[in-house]
Design a protein around this motif. Structure first.
Motif, PDB file in Angstrom:
ATOM      1  N   PHE A   1       0.172  10.428   4.510  1.00 41.03           N
ATOM      2  CA  PHE A   1      -1.006  10.086   5.302  1.00 41.03           C
ATOM      3  C   PHE A   1      -0.891  10.742   6.664  1.00 41.03           C
ATOM      4  O   PHE A   1       0.200  11.006   7.164  1.00 41.03           O
ATOM      5  CB  PHE A   1      -1.131   8.568   5.491  1.00 41.03           C
ATOM      6  CG  PHE A   1      -1.764   7.876   4.329  1.00 41.03           C
ATOM      7  CD1 PHE A   1      -3.132   7.882   4.152  1.00 41.03           C
ATOM      8  CD2 PHE A   1      -0.989   7.219   3.391  1.00 41.03           C
ATOM      9  CE1 PHE A   1      -3.727   7.249   3.085  1.00 41.03           C
ATOM     10  CE2 PHE A   1      -1.562   6.582   2.319  1.00 41.03           C
ATOM     11  CZ  PHE A   1      -2.933   6.591   2.164  1.00 41.03           C
TER      12      PHE A   1
ATOM     13  N   ARG B   1       0.825  -1.205   0.000  1.00 40.43           N
ATOM     14  CA  ARG B   1       0.000   0.000   0.000  1.00 40.43           C
ATOM     15  C   ARG B   1       0.861   1.258   0.000  1.00 40.43           C
ATOM     16  O   ARG B   1       1.988   1.248   0.490  1.00 40.43           O
ATOM     17  CB  ARG B   1      -0.891   0.033   1.246  1.00 40.43           C
ATOM     18  CG  ARG B   1      -1.784  -1.170   1.386  1.00 40.43           C
ATOM     19  CD  ARG B   1      -2.880  -1.123   0.368  1.00 40.43           C
ATOM     20  NE  ARG B   1      -3.715  -2.304   0.480  1.00 40.43           N
ATOM     21  CZ  ARG B   1      -4.127  -3.002  -0.547  1.00 40.43           C
ATOM     22  NH1 ARG B   1      -3.796  -2.655  -1.754  1.00 40.43           N
ATOM     23  NH2 ARG B   1      -4.896  -4.045  -0.384  1.00 40.43           N
TER      24      ARG B   1
ATOM     25  N   GLU C   1      -9.541   6.930   2.509  1.00 38.79           N
ATOM     26  CA  GLU C   1      -8.874   6.153   1.467  1.00 38.79           C
ATOM     27  C   GLU C   1      -9.284   4.683   1.531  1.00 38.79           C
ATOM     28  O   GLU C   1      -9.466   4.034   0.507  1.00 38.79           O
ATOM     29  CB  GLU C   1      -7.357   6.299   1.561  1.00 38.79           C
ATOM     30  CG  GLU C   1      -6.872   7.703   1.288  1.00 38.79           C
ATOM     31  CD  GLU C   1      -7.254   8.228  -0.085  1.00 38.79           C
ATOM     32  OE1 GLU C   1      -7.119   7.488  -1.082  1.00 38.79           O
ATOM     33  OE2 GLU C   1      -7.694   9.389  -0.174  1.00 38.79           O
ATOM     34  N   ALA C   2      -9.457   4.149   2.729  1.00 38.49           N
ATOM     35  CA  ALA C   2      -9.897   2.756   2.885  1.00 38.49           C
ATOM     36  C   ALA C   2     -11.313   2.577   2.347  1.00 38.49           C
ATOM     37  O   ALA C   2     -11.626   1.575   1.697  1.00 38.49           O
ATOM     38  CB  ALA C   2      -9.820   2.340   4.352  1.00 38.49           C
TER      39      ALA C   2
ATOM     40  N   GLU D   1       3.813  -0.793   9.513  1.00 34.63           N
ATOM     41  CA  GLU D   1       3.336  -0.685   8.135  1.00 34.63           C
ATOM     42  C   GLU D   1       4.496  -0.723   7.152  1.00 34.63           C
ATOM     43  O   GLU D   1       4.414  -1.367   6.095  1.00 34.63           O
ATOM     44  CB  GLU D   1       2.536   0.593   7.932  1.00 34.63           C
ATOM     45  CG  GLU D   1       1.190   0.590   8.618  1.00 34.63           C
ATOM     46  CD  GLU D   1       0.493   1.922   8.529  1.00 34.63           C
ATOM     47  OE1 GLU D   1      -0.706   1.925   8.176  1.00 34.63           O
ATOM     48  OE2 GLU D   1       1.124   2.962   8.803  1.00 34.63           O
TER      49      GLU D   1
ATOM     50  N   ALA E   1       2.913   6.850   8.307  1.00 34.40           N
ATOM     51  CA  ALA E   1       3.036   5.390   8.330  1.00 34.40           C
ATOM     52  C   ALA E   1       3.810   4.952   9.571  1.00 34.40           C
ATOM     53  O   ALA E   1       4.798   5.578   9.959  1.00 34.40           O
ATOM     54  CB  ALA E   1       3.745   4.909   7.077  1.00 34.40           C
TER      55      ALA E   1
ATOM     56  N   ASP F   1      -6.559  11.076   4.529  1.00 39.52           N
ATOM     57  CA  ASP F   1      -7.154  10.440   5.702  1.00 39.52           C
ATOM     58  C   ASP F   1      -7.237   8.938   5.435  1.00 39.52           C
ATOM     59  O   ASP F   1      -7.775   8.512   4.415  1.00 39.52           O
ATOM     60  CB  ASP F   1      -8.555  11.019   5.938  1.00 39.52           C
ATOM     61  CG  ASP F   1      -9.191  10.438   7.167  1.00 39.52           C
ATOM     62  OD1 ASP F   1      -9.663   9.278   7.093  1.00 39.52           O
ATOM     63  OD2 ASP F   1      -9.237  11.132   8.188  1.00 39.52           O
ATOM     64  N   ARG F   2      -6.706   8.135   6.333  1.00 40.76           N
ATOM     65  CA  ARG F   2      -6.673   6.676   6.135  1.00 40.76           C
ATOM     66  C   ARG F   2      -8.066   6.073   5.988  1.00 40.76           C
ATOM     67  O   ARG F   2      -8.285   5.199   5.167  1.00 40.76           O
ATOM     68  CB  ARG F   2      -5.946   6.011   7.297  1.00 40.76           C
ATOM     69  CG  ARG F   2      -4.481   6.316   7.304  1.00 40.76           C
ATOM     70  CD  ARG F   2      -3.813   5.651   8.509  1.00 40.76           C
ATOM     71  NE  ARG F   2      -2.436   6.070   8.593  1.00 40.76           N
ATOM     72  CZ  ARG F   2      -1.451   5.573   7.876  1.00 40.76           C
ATOM     73  NH1 ARG F   2      -1.708   4.635   7.001  1.00 40.76           N
ATOM     74  NH2 ARG F   2      -0.217   6.012   8.017  1.00 40.76           N
ATOM     75  N   GLU F   3      -9.016   6.548   6.782  1.00 46.78           N
ATOM     76  CA  GLU F   3     -10.367   5.992   6.729  1.00 46.78           C
ATOM     77  C   GLU F   3     -11.050   6.312   5.401  1.00 46.78           C
ATOM     78  O   GLU F   3     -11.725   5.466   4.823  1.00 46.78           O
ATOM     79  CB  GLU F   3     -11.207   6.500   7.897  1.00 46.78           C
ATOM     80  CG  GLU F   3     -10.717   6.015   9.249  1.00 46.78           C
ATOM     81  CD  GLU F   3     -10.711   4.503   9.358  1.00 46.78           C
ATOM     82  OE1 GLU F   3     -11.665   3.849   8.874  1.00 46.78           O
ATOM     83  OE2 GLU F   3      -9.742   3.953   9.908  1.00 46.78           O
TER      84      GLU F   3
END
Length: 89
Positions: free
Chosen positions: A11, A6, A75-76, A19, A15, A71-73
């Motif tokens: 981010f 990934r 992008e997820a 990760e 990271a 934002d990680r959420e």
């Protein structure tokens, strides 16, 4: 590129070490063609993972951008939506 590796750059929060190590492990597995090396190759495999993780961390530390952090959420969620569309067919 391996689908399991990934993007780690830009981010918020940055990271984590785990990760970076997971991405390094996936890279070494892909390049070596082995998910579990033999005992004879274990030391070389582990050393390669550590060196790739080290180089990756240096790269991430050196990269600069003017773009806002992702934002990680969010992008997820986008990735899940793409996967749902891809596999719904």
């Amino acid at each position: 590129m391996c689908r399991n590796i990934r993007q780690l750059h830009n981010f918020e929060p940055p990271a984590t070490t785990s990760e970076v190590e997971a991405a390094a492990l996936q890279y070494v597995r892909k390049v070596s063609g082995s998910t579990r090396p033999s005992q004879a190759n274990q030391e070389a495999f582990d050393r390669a993972v550590a060196e790739v993780a080290h180089a990756t961390q240096h790269l991430l530390d050196a990269l600069v951008t003017t773009a806002a952090p992702k934002d990680r959420e969010v992008e997820a969620a986008k990735a899940r939506a793409r996967a749902q569309e891809r596999y719904a067919r």
